[in-house]
Design a protein around this motif. Structure first.
Motif, PDB file in Angstrom:
ATOM      1  N   VAL A 179       8.525 -11.056  32.830  1.00 19.80           N
ATOM      2  CA  VAL A 179       9.190 -10.079  33.708  1.00 19.80           C
ATOM      3  C   VAL A 179       8.268  -9.725  34.873  1.00 19.80           C
ATOM      4  N   PHE A 180       6.991  -9.510  34.561  1.00 26.13           N
ATOM      5  CA  PHE A 180       6.005  -9.211  35.604  1.00 26.13           C
ATOM      6  C   PHE A 180       5.301 -10.506  36.013  1.00 26.13           C
ATOM      7  N   SER A 181       6.079 -11.402  36.587  1.00 26.50           N
ATOM      8  CA  SER A 181       5.543 -12.688  37.040  1.00 26.50           C
ATOM      9  C   SER A 181       6.221 -13.050  38.362  1.00 26.50           C
ATOM     10  N   SER A 182       5.854 -14.195  38.930  1.00 23.50           N
ATOM     11  CA  SER A 182       6.434 -14.618  40.207  1.00 23.50           C
ATOM     12  C   SER A 182       7.908 -14.999  40.082  1.00 23.50           C
ATOM     13  N   ASP A 183       8.444 -14.995  38.838  1.00 21.49           N
ATOM     14  CA  ASP A 183       9.881 -15.254  38.664  1.00 21.49           C
ATOM     15  C   ASP A 183      10.727 -14.113  39.216  1.00 21.49           C
ATOM     16  N   TYR A 184      10.105 -12.915  39.326  1.00 23.87           N
ATOM     17  CA  TYR A 184      10.858 -11.734  39.764  1.00 23.87           C
ATOM     18  C   TYR A 184      10.097 -10.994  40.864  1.00 23.87           C
ATOM     19  N   ASP A 185      10.817 -10.637  41.885  1.00 21.36           N
ATOM     20  CA  ASP A 185      10.291  -9.795  42.955  1.00 21.36           C
ATOM     21  C   ASP A 185      11.212  -8.573  43.019  1.00 21.36           C
ATOM     22  N   PHE A 186      10.830  -7.523  42.290  1.00 20.43           N
ATOM     23  CA  PHE A 186      11.726  -6.384  42.085  1.00 20.43           C
ATOM     24  C   PHE A 186      11.706  -5.428  43.287  1.00 20.43           C
TER      25      PHE A 186
ATOM     26  N   LYS B 114       2.440 -15.309  48.805  1.00 20.06           N
ATOM     27  CA  LYS B 114       1.581 -14.301  49.416  1.00 20.06           C
ATOM     28  C   LYS B 114       1.282 -13.198  48.402  1.00 20.06           C
ATOM     29  N   PRO B 115       0.097 -12.597  48.458  1.00 22.53           N
ATOM     30  CA  PRO B 115      -0.168 -11.477  47.546  1.00 22.53           C
ATOM     31  C   PRO B 115       0.750 -10.300  47.866  1.00 22.53           C
ATOM     32  N   LYS B 116       1.331  -9.709  46.834  1.00 22.14           N
ATOM     33  CA  LYS B 116       2.228  -8.564  47.034  1.00 22.14           C
ATOM     34  C   LYS B 116       2.486  -7.906  45.676  1.00 22.14           C
ATOM     35  N   PRO B 117       2.905  -6.646  45.678  1.00 22.64           N
ATOM     36  CA  PRO B 117       3.205  -5.972  44.413  1.00 22.64           C
ATOM     37  C   PRO B 117       4.451  -6.544  43.750  1.00 22.64           C
ATOM     38  N   ARG B 118       4.487  -6.517  42.418  1.00 21.48           N
ATOM     39  CA  ARG B 118       5.653  -7.034  41.680  1.00 21.48           C
ATOM     40  C   ARG B 118       6.885  -6.137  41.861  1.00 21.48           C
ATOM     41  N   LEU B 119       6.619  -4.850  42.048  1.00 21.00           N
ATOM     42  CA  LEU B 119       7.712  -3.875  42.133  1.00 21.00           C
ATOM     43  C   LEU B 119       7.570  -3.076  43.420  1.00 21.00           C
ATOM     44  N   ARG B 120       8.673  -2.997  44.156  1.00 19.07           N
ATOM     45  CA  ARG B 120       8.686  -2.167  45.362  1.00 19.07           C
ATOM     46  C   ARG B 120       9.669  -1.023  45.136  1.00 19.07           C
ATOM     47  N   PRO B 121       9.157   0.208  44.999  1.00 22.53           N
ATOM     48  CA  PRO B 121      10.050   1.358  44.825  1.00 22.53           C
ATOM     49  C   PRO B 121      10.859   1.615  46.096  1.00 22.53           C
ATOM     50  N   ARG B 122      11.653   2.675  46.060  1.00 20.64           N
ATOM     51  CA  ARG B 122      12.395   3.068  47.261  1.00 20.64           C
ATOM     52  C   ARG B 122      11.425   3.286  48.410  1.00 20.64           C
ATOM     53  N   GLU B 123      11.908   3.049  49.636  1.00 16.86           N
ATOM     54  CA  GLU B 123      11.021   3.066  50.797  1.00 16.86           C
ATOM     55  C   GLU B 123      10.187   4.329  50.903  1.00 16.86           C
ATOM     56  N   ARG B 124      10.778   5.461  50.576  1.00 17.85           N
ATOM     57  CA  ARG B 124      10.098   6.732  50.761  1.00 17.85           C
ATOM     58  C   ARG B 124       8.834   6.836  49.907  1.00 17.85           C
ATOM     59  N   ASP B 125       8.805   6.134  48.759  1.00 17.21           N
ATOM     60  CA  ASP B 125       7.671   6.226  47.840  1.00 17.21           C
ATOM     61  C   ASP B 125       6.848   4.938  47.779  1.00 17.21           C
ATOM     62  N   ARG B 126       7.235   3.948  48.575  1.00 15.42           N
ATOM     63  CA  ARG B 126       6.643   2.613  48.447  1.00 15.42           C
ATOM     64  C   ARG B 126       5.159   2.604  48.788  1.00 15.42           C
ATOM     65  N   GLU B 127       4.798   3.200  49.922  1.00  9.97           N
ATOM     66  CA  GLU B 127       3.403   3.201  50.350  1.00  9.97           C
ATOM     67  C   GLU B 127       2.535   4.000  49.371  1.00  9.97           C
ATOM     68  N   PHE B 128       3.064   5.138  48.901  1.00  7.16           N
ATOM     69  CA  PHE B 128       2.334   5.966  47.932  1.00  7.16           C
ATOM     70  C   PHE B 128       2.072   5.188  46.651  1.00  7.16           C
ATOM     71  N   PHE B 129       3.092   4.494  46.149  1.00  4.81           N
ATOM     72  CA  PHE B 129       2.976   3.755  44.884  1.00  4.81           C
ATOM     73  C   PHE B 129       1.964   2.621  45.017  1.00  4.81           C
ATOM     74  N   LEU B 130       1.978   1.952  46.166  1.00  5.95           N
ATOM     75  CA  LEU B 130       1.037   0.862  46.406  1.00  5.95           C
ATOM     76  C   LEU B 130      -0.398   1.397  46.463  1.00  5.95           C
ATOM     77  N   LYS B 131      -0.582   2.523  47.161  1.00  7.40           N
ATOM     78  CA  LYS B 131      -1.925   3.067  47.389  1.00  7.40           C
ATOM     79  C   LYS B 131      -2.527   3.655  46.119  1.00  7.40           C
ATOM     80  N   TYR B 132      -1.697   4.371  45.311  1.00  2.77           N
ATOM     81  CA  TYR B 132      -2.249   5.144  44.201  1.00  2.77           C
ATOM     82  C   TYR B 132      -1.965   4.570  42.815  1.00  2.77           C
ATOM     83  N   VAL B 133      -1.163   3.523  42.740  1.00  5.57           N
ATOM     84  CA  VAL B 133      -0.862   2.931  41.430  1.00  5.57           C
ATOM     85  C   VAL B 133      -1.189   1.448  41.413  1.00  5.57           C
TER      86      VAL B 133
END
Length: 558
Positions: free
Chosen positions: A14-21, A119-138
């Motif tokens: 689930v947390f692999s390149s098979d899924y870009d959530f 390309k390197p990127k997070p597996r999960l992208r939350p809603r736009e409003r919280d996306r940058e926060f989630f990337l930076k702090y989680v």
């Protein structure tokens, strides 16, 4: 017809390149609270401690996704995916092993791959409003330490506050684990933890699947299967028909959902420990095997029928006795206001075993409400809460009755309950109305939750955001306002929707226009008290806070 795919997927896939959530912006914000996050970890920990190779299922995901393509919009499963990402990130930042840290980071973030063109990127992208926060702090390696240090009140969204709260709660639990135990959890997550992933390339189709998966259909329930086993064990046709009628009458009286809940409570009464597997697998071995096949009729007459009647009396507060029924039903009404039903097996046991003794039931239910309310106010998680009730059931079965030690609150539990009551009560949304209703009841000396009102809200006297030129800023400096705004002494009950304009009235206007009923009198004793004050000052609040807290401290023997 759009192609539908459903697969059991191990977590590492689930947390692999098979899924870009991606969480679409139309989805509701992330909203899991500490209780759900810690419960997820508790469930995983219990599965880890069971020495078995049996797969552990974490539920399902519903995605809009084209076969063979990683892009996946999450229609159902956002809360679980986000919490799992937080859990993996906390585990990553706690581990001392660089190799394990890198492996966990790869589950949270897709590393770049020149050969595959990734390309390197997070597996999960939350809603736009919280996306940058989630990337930076989680999702960034080593970032959860900074997340834990953030001032919660400075975060702009409820979802970001939930992310911080849940990371803090998971860290608080996991930091107590040994490195070896955390490694065991990581291996279990990778090797035998699964999600059911349902994917369709069409959004409408995904929503239909989500609706079907979450609808209350009339497929066979566990109780239907138990019924077939019990009634099927009766060889006498007359006895079989009579027992089937009694079973169906009980189910009809409680409703399908209530009847299903009854069997969950029966499992607890008999087994006296928290469920580890689904009811269909546990109930036969833990309960039915004691009755089938020879005592099937006894199970219907001595278990299903009387416990169903007891359940209805508790749920509807309709216990009857020649004297004292009003007090018993008042306790049932109070307990109904708690945000969980884990107390019900204990109440069922009491009603089943002492139905003819309303005086004993009054004392028993008073002790049960005290225990339940304390755990509610302290926000005790499901597992320790259920464990406490299970121990209480064991003690009751041993004949300890009202002297059962599980009823007693320890000195730290009393102190924490009182501290929660004295703190910023309004900010804990689930408990504030319960506490205010109990205080109001004690002030008015009435029995039980007495208001037949379509709406009851909690309101501030000193407003949350008074205007800079209002009298409130003269009565309270900034520090006083910050301290008193959300505390018990500053809160009242209203039987109307909140009025954003009225909330900021000065005290005199607020009393006249907002805190009185149509007849001129507030229906709540708690609110009527406020009307008797000429001014609303820090001194008035301090006195009121002390008096109201003492009321509950005496009621709950804190």
């Amino acid at each position: 017809m759009q192609k539908l795919e459903a697969h059991e997927m191990p977590l590492h896939k689930v947390f692999s390149s098979d899924y870009d959530f991606t969480i679409p912006n139309y989805q509701r914000p992330y909203a899991w609270q500490e209780e759900q996050a810690v419960q997820l970890l508790t469930d995983l920990a219990e599965a880890l401690e069971r020495e078995t190779d049996e797969p552990y299922f974490l539920g399902s995901l519903v995605l809009v996704k084209t076969s063979g393509q990683p892009n996946a919009d999450v229609i159902d499963g956002q809360q679980r995916l986000t919490t799992l990402t937080i859990l993996l990130s906390v585990l990553r930042d706690l581990t001392a092993s660089a190799e394990l840290r890198d492996a966990l980071h790869r589950l949270v973030n897709q590393p770049g791959d020149l050969i595959l063109g990734l390309k390197p990127k997070p597996r999960l992208r939350p809603r736009e409003r919280d996306r940058e926060f989630f990337l930076k702090y989680v999702q960034t390696s080593g970032s959860t330490e900074a997340l834990l240090a953030l001032d919660r009140s400075s975060l702009p969204t409820d979802s970001q506050r939930a992310m911080k709260d849940n990371a803090s709660a998971l860290h608080r639990e996991l930091v107590q684990w040994s490195e070896e135990r955390r490694l065991g959890l990581v291996r279990m997550l990778g090797e035998r933890t699964f999600l059911v992933v349902v994917a369709t390339p069409d959004l409408d189709s995904a929503h239909r699947i989500f609706s079907v998966m979450n609808s209350r259909g009339l497929d066979l329930s566990p109780t239907d299967i138990f019924k077939s086993q019990v009634i099927g064990a009766l060889e006498d046709k007359h006895v079989s028909e009579e027992s089937a009628r009694k079973w169906e009458d009980a189910e009809e009286a409680l409703g399908r959902d209530g009847f299903a809940d009854l069997f969950l409570h029966l499992r607890m009464i008999y087994e006296k420990r928290r469920a580890e597997r689904e009811l269909l697998k546990e109930f036969p071995a833990q309960v039915l095997d004691k009755y089938l096949p020879e005592r099937a009729e006894v199970f219907v007459n001595d278990v299903v029928v009387p416990y169903a009647e007891a359940y209805a009396q508790i749920r509807d507060a309709r216990y009857e006795a020649s004297a004292g029924a009003e007090k018993v039903n008042a306790w049932f009404k109070r307990l109904q206001e708690v945000d969980n039903n884990d107390w019900r097996p204990v109440a069922l046991w009491a009603l089943r075993n002492h139905e003819d003794d309303p005086v004993w039931l009054d004392r028993f239910l008073k002790a049960l409400e005290r225990l339940s309310a304390s755990m509610f106010v302290r926000r005790v998680y499901t597992t320790p809460r259920v464990t406490r009730y299970a121990e209480l059931l064991r003690q009751l079965d041993r004949g300890q009755g009202l002297d059962s030690p599980a009823f007693e609150l320890s000195e730290p539990e009393k102190a924490e309950t009182r501290a929660r009551l004295e703190g910023e009560l309004y900010l804990v949304g689930k408990i504030r109305k319960y506490v205010l209703l109990r205080v109001d009841e004690l002030l008015s000396q009435a029995q039980g939750v007495k208001y037949d009102l379509p709406l009851i809200t909690v309101e501030h006297v000193l407003p949350q955001n008074p205007k800079s030129d209002s009298s409130w800023t003269e009565l309270f400096d900034e520090g006083q306002r910050k301290y008193w705004t959300h505390r018990l002494g500053n809160l009242v009950l209203l039987n109307r929707a909140k009025n954003s304009a009225a909330q900021n009235y000065n005290f005199t206007t607020k009393k006249a226009k907002y805190f009185t009923g149509r007849s001129g009198a507030a229906p709540f004793a708690l609110t009527s008290q406020v009307l008797h004050h000429e001014d609303w000052t820090p001194e008035v609040l301090a006195t009121r806070q002390r008096q109201l807290t003492e009321l509950l401290a005496r009621e709950w023997s804190l």
